[in-house]
Design an enzyme around this catalytic site. Structure first.
Site, PDB file in Angstrom:
ATOM      1  N   GLN A 102      15.850  -0.558  -7.024  1.00 53.87           N
ATOM      2  CA  GLN A 102      14.402  -0.436  -7.243  1.00 53.87           C
ATOM      3  C   GLN A 102      13.854  -1.646  -8.006  1.00 53.87           C
ATOM      4  O   GLN A 102      12.644  -1.821  -8.098  1.00 53.87           O
ATOM      5  CB  GLN A 102      14.089   0.857  -8.017  1.00 53.87           C
ATOM      6  CG  GLN A 102      14.265   2.107  -7.171  1.00 53.87           C
ATOM      7  CD  GLN A 102      13.889   3.382  -7.896  1.00 53.87           C
ATOM      8  OE1 GLN A 102      14.709   4.278  -8.012  1.00 53.87           O
ATOM      9  NE2 GLN A 102      12.668   3.504  -8.380  1.00 53.87           N
TER      10      GLN A 102
ATOM     11  N   ARG B 276      10.473  10.380 -10.496  1.00 52.49           N
ATOM     12  CA  ARG B 276       9.086  10.349 -10.055  1.00 52.49           C
ATOM     13  C   ARG B 276       8.141  10.631 -11.225  1.00 52.49           C
ATOM     14  O   ARG B 276       7.298  11.543 -11.168  1.00 52.49           O
ATOM     15  CB  ARG B 276       8.851  11.352  -8.942  1.00 52.49           C
ATOM     16  CG  ARG B 276       7.632  10.961  -8.102  1.00 52.49           C
ATOM     17  CD  ARG B 276       7.570  11.732  -6.838  1.00 52.49           C
ATOM     18  NE  ARG B 276       6.496  11.272  -5.989  1.00 52.49           N
ATOM     19  CZ  ARG B 276       6.476  11.449  -4.687  1.00 52.49           C
ATOM     20  NH1 ARG B 276       7.474  12.037  -4.096  1.00 52.49           N
ATOM     21  NH2 ARG B 276       5.460  11.032  -3.971  1.00 52.49           N
ATOM     22  N   CYS B 277       8.327   9.876 -12.271  1.00 52.06           N
ATOM     23  CA  CYS B 277       7.453  10.011 -13.425  1.00 52.06           C
ATOM     24  C   CYS B 277       7.557   8.751 -14.248  1.00 52.06           C
ATOM     25  O   CYS B 277       8.497   7.992 -14.096  1.00 52.06           O
ATOM     26  CB  CYS B 277       7.817  11.248 -14.240  1.00 52.06           C
ATOM     27  SG  CYS B 277       8.599  10.962 -15.805  1.00 52.06           S
TER      28      CYS B 277
ATOM     29  N   GLU C  49       3.378   9.328  -8.811  1.00 53.87           N
ATOM     30  CA  GLU C  49       4.106  10.290  -9.632  1.00 53.87           C
ATOM     31  C   GLU C  49       3.259  11.448 -10.107  1.00 53.87           C
ATOM     32  O   GLU C  49       3.789  12.456 -10.577  1.00 53.87           O
ATOM     33  CB  GLU C  49       4.686   9.543 -10.820  1.00 53.87           C
ATOM     34  CG  GLU C  49       5.662   8.519 -10.312  1.00 53.87           C
ATOM     35  CD  GLU C  49       6.095   7.544 -11.356  1.00 53.87           C
ATOM     36  OE1 GLU C  49       5.400   7.442 -12.374  1.00 53.87           O
ATOM     37  OE2 GLU C  49       7.106   6.905 -11.135  1.00 53.87           O
TER      38      GLU C  49
END
Ligand code: CDP
Length: 805
Positions: free
Chosen positions: A236, A383-384, A759
């Site tokens: 990522q 996802r935050c 997110e």
């Protein structure tokens, strides 16, 4: 060459710029099976790596005998910590300032830990050889409870047993990592201790896992002749991996090329550096051959970065009429065997101190204790944006509990405590400056959309029927209002391993008027190839369809900190807009020259520069691009290129209002989700269709987390949920229907006013689902039920409340 025909509206439409629901350009290859993932990479002579992993959660490694494995035909090498030690690679630094074993060095600290790395001709031989490596273990006492870890005489991390301070300050016990504090502790205590009304609760956000569709993997290829290392991987943050690989291996950074090809979901799982990457690089350097390592599902769930595992003890106080006066959070954070959290360096608890949420709370305090246990390391932002999900869940549960104490409607309690529109930019008690928001408008819109008053009336009727014995189903209305914080930097306080969290975009306009833009980020399904071209289309007047977006190759892309924490749009999106503006500034000079007027006498209009007051005299961007390469323009360099490195002045603060309505069957613990309404405000919307897709995906993850998904351990440290039989992954069958909505409050500091969105649905969705379960059982006495709310736990809660007779 002037094109006089299309009117302005047609020209705008042709660009497919900001606000257009342009179809995702990358989907043609994904839906036809033409994606190119790490496991699709096959290089000549490639070898395959596989790990021997520990079956124990805590044990001494007495001996490792690889002779039988090495005797197997096709096995090339078996690496252990002893082989890596002379290279200084048997341990590696983590992103959180700790260090982590690459291969077990004397002991193992979690089930699934990497013990030896087998390199073989093919994947099957490697797997067979793994079975032949004989490891003798001596079992040690296992600690899976972070509270017990802080009381125990058992020292987990013997390597740092004597150290009384770590990367984030004092350690008060050998199993303690740090205490990180923010806010005014004594003032908060004073207000709460003398308050009219106080709600107090322990809220547990359980351990879960991002579990991307594609697991982690890499192919390391050392070209010994040219001294070049190429590393393909599910990264990522490819540039950060290049820098870390250079620092660890000693290979100069210009001789390392890191490529992130197509990635099948990341959700934070692919931010960190894993032993598989290090071992594959070493194996390729030693053998001179490419080495592939791709983990399987069980390895991914057992050994790569988990998420959450926060025990949050909260106190919230208010006046009798419901005005919140203070908030306190004391958190025990289970970080597992090594502190390998992926957070900006100065924030060991991420951005958890956004936990005052959307409310105007005058004073607050947060203290987070990081603790070692015998579980897998990690602590990533699934996802935050760095522990924001934990923070949002915490405050949205505390609000519900306060509403119970006050005997007040929870929607109204939220409304009277929201930060007002005229308070922005808003300084929170815990140090953040919220950029913009209009919470009341969003909340009113959401409540009206679901007919909140009607739902409450129906719920009351249902409760009466339940009490009369006419139904066994209760109705729950789950409210959630969240404020996210996304877009790390700024560089002045956000870095990863010392690298400031800026991002970048480089644009080249070709002579025929099409373009390529390269960014420091990397899409893992978010649709960057579609949406970043839209930002540029609106900035430079070249149709999005004529712009290629390229990410993930460190040899070509400008340096950037990658994609996670919904930072791509706030940071790289801003860099894209600003690089576009540099192109436009040069194009203006070229246009003025071609039109034989002063620079200030032309103005940009959609796809062209027009002479002010003479709209029939213009040059299109295509004409200007051509001229940039074929005309000698006095005082202007040939070509049309620009690069921008963007250091954001602040984060962006998207927000939203989510409501879930469900029926809960008290006899079976089953739930039926009747509706999920999600209103998001992410500032300027680049592509409404992509946003809707992001919200659907994030809500589905939120639903999974709240209702069933967890990484669970038994007392021996065995991971009980290491397969997709046990770890819940919703399919279309279980996924509820969603209704999406929006308001649009631009960010004042972002060049196009956009905030992140990827997110938000995970952050705001979990409290909506969880609060619905609580709300259904609340009238019968339920205060707090730990997630996940699977059928068994709901049935048990109903049973404990005496609802089964
Ligand atoms: O960093 P990441 O790409 O995961 O998250 P993001 O910046 O929130 O963007 C997710 C997707 O939504 C990207 O394709 C964005 O361009 C798009 N988006 C949008 O269309 N409008 C916004 N205001 C924010 C994001």
């Amino acid at each position: 060459m002037n094109d006089l025909t299309p009117d302005r509206e047609d020209r705008v439409a042709k660009l497919k710029g900001l606000g257009c629901s342009r179809k995702r350009v990358e989907d043609a290859r994904f839906t036809q099976g033409k994606g190119n993932y790490v496991d699709d990479i096959k290089l000549p002579g490639m070898l395959h790596g596989d790990f021997v992993r520990s079956p124990y959660a805590h044990a001494r490694v007495v001996s490792i005998d690889a002779s039988a494995a090495l005797a197997l035909d096709g096995v090339v090498a078996v690496l252990t910590a002893k082989d890596l030690e002379p290279l200084g690679l048997h341990w590696m630094p983590t992103l959180a300032g700790d260090k982590q074993m690459v291969l077990a060095d004397g002991k193992v600290l979690f089930q699934g830990q990497e013990v030896a790395y087998v390199v073989a001709r093919d994947r099957y031989v490697a797997a067979d050889a793994v079975e032949l490596v004989e490891v003798e273990y001596e079992e040690l006492e296992v600690i899976v409870d972070p509270f017990k870890a802080l009381q125990s005489d058992v020292v987990l991390r013997e390597d740092i047993a004597g150290e009384t301070s770590g990367a984030h300050g004092e350690r008060r016990h050998p199993n303690h990592i740090f205490l990180w504090e923010e806010g005014d502790k004594s003032a908060t205590e004073q207000v709460i201790d003398s308050a009219d009304v106080v709600a107090e609760e322990m809220i547990y956000y359980h351990r879960t896992h991002p579990c991307p569709l594609e697991t982690c993997g890499c192919v390391a290829s050392m070209d010994k002749v040219n001294g070049k290392l190429t590393l393909y991987g599910t990264f990522q943050a490819p540039h950060v991996v290049r820098t870390v690989a250079s620092l660890l291996s000693g290979i100069e950074e210009h001789n390392i090329r890191v490529v992130s090809p197509d990635i099948g979901g990341g959700f934070g799982n692919k931010v960190g550096v894993y032993p598989g990457y290090v071992c594959s690089i070493v194996a390729s350097i030693v053998t001179g051959k490419p080495v592939k390592w791709v983990e399987d599902r069980m390895e991914n769930l057992m050994a790569t970065a988990f998420a959450r595992d926060y025990w949050m003890k909260g106190r919230i106080s208010a006046t009798k009429d419901g005005k919140i006066t203070a908030l306190e959070a004391k958190v025990t954070a289970d970080h597992g065997a090594f502190d390998a959290c992926a957070d900006p360096t100065k924030f060991p608890a991420g951005f958890f101190h956004i936990c005052t949420g959307s409310y105007d709370i005058p004073v607050a305090y947060v203290g987070v204790d990081g603790v070692y246990t015998n579980k897998a390391p990690g602590g990533v932002a699934y996802r935050c944006s760095f522990r924001v999900t934990e923070a949002a869940y915490f405050i949205e549960r505390m609000i519900e509990l306060l509403a119970i104490e006050l005997g007040m409607d929870a929607a109204e309690l939220r409304r009277i405590n929201f930060i007002r529109e005229d308070q922005f930019p808003y300084q929170s008690a815990l140090g953040w400056e919220y950029d913009s928001g209009d919470y009341h408008t969003a909340w009113d819109k959401a409540l009206a959309a679901v007919d909140y008053d009607g739902l409450r009336a129906e719920q009351a009727t249902r409760l009466e029927a339940f009490k009369r014995g006419e139904t066994r189903k209760l109705m729950g209305i789950g409210l959630s209002f969240f404020t996210e914080i996304v877009g790390a930097g700024p560089v002045k306080n956000c870095d990863i391993l010392g690298m400031g969290m800026f991002d970048s975009c480089e644009i080249r306009i070709h002579p025929t008027g099409s373009a390529i833009a390269r960014l420091g980020t990397i899409s893992q399904g978010q649709g960057h190839a579609t949406t970043f071209a839209q930002i540029l289309a609106s900035e430079i007047g070249i149709p999005a369809d004529s712009i290629t977006i390229e990410e993930g190759d460190t040899d070509t892309a400008p340096y950037g900190l990658g994609t996670y924490g919904s930072r791509s749009t706030p940071v790289a999106g801003a860099a894209t807009a600003l690089a576009g503006r540099k192109i436009r500034a040069k194009a203006q000079m070229i246009a003025a020259y071609l039109l034989e007027v002063h620079d200030n006498d032309v103005e940009f209009d959609v796809d062209r520069f027009v002479v002010k007051g003479a709209p029939e005299r213009f040059k299109t961007m295509a004409e200007i691009a051509y001229a940039a390469y074929n005309q000698a323009i006095p005082g202007v360099e040939p070509g049309l290129e620009a690069v921008s490195y963007y250091d954001p002045p602040n984060m962006t603060y998207p927000f939203g209002a989510y409501i879930c309505v469900m029926d809960v069957d008290v006899d079976t613990g089953e739930v039926h989700i009747r509706q999920v309404y999600a209103l998001d405000d992410c500032g300027t919307r680049i592509n409404p269709m992509v946003i809707e897709g992001q919200v659907h995906g994030g809500l589905t993850e939120a639903y999974a987390i709240a209702m069933a998904q967890e990484i669970a351990y038994d007392d021996m440290g065995n991971c009980k949920t290491a397969t997709l039989m046990d770890f819940f992954w919703p399919t279309a069958w279980e996924t509820p229907h969603y209704t999406t909505d929006h308001t649009e409050t631009p960010s004042p500091h972002h060049p196009i006013g956009a905030k992140g969105v990827g997110e938000s649905p995970n952050v705001g969705g979990v409290p909506a689902f969880s609060n619905a379960v609580h709300d259904a059982l609340r009238p019968l006495g339920l205060r707090q039920l730990h997630m996940p709310h699977d059928h068994w736990r709901i049935w048990k809660a109903a049973n404990d409340l005496g609802l089964h007779g």
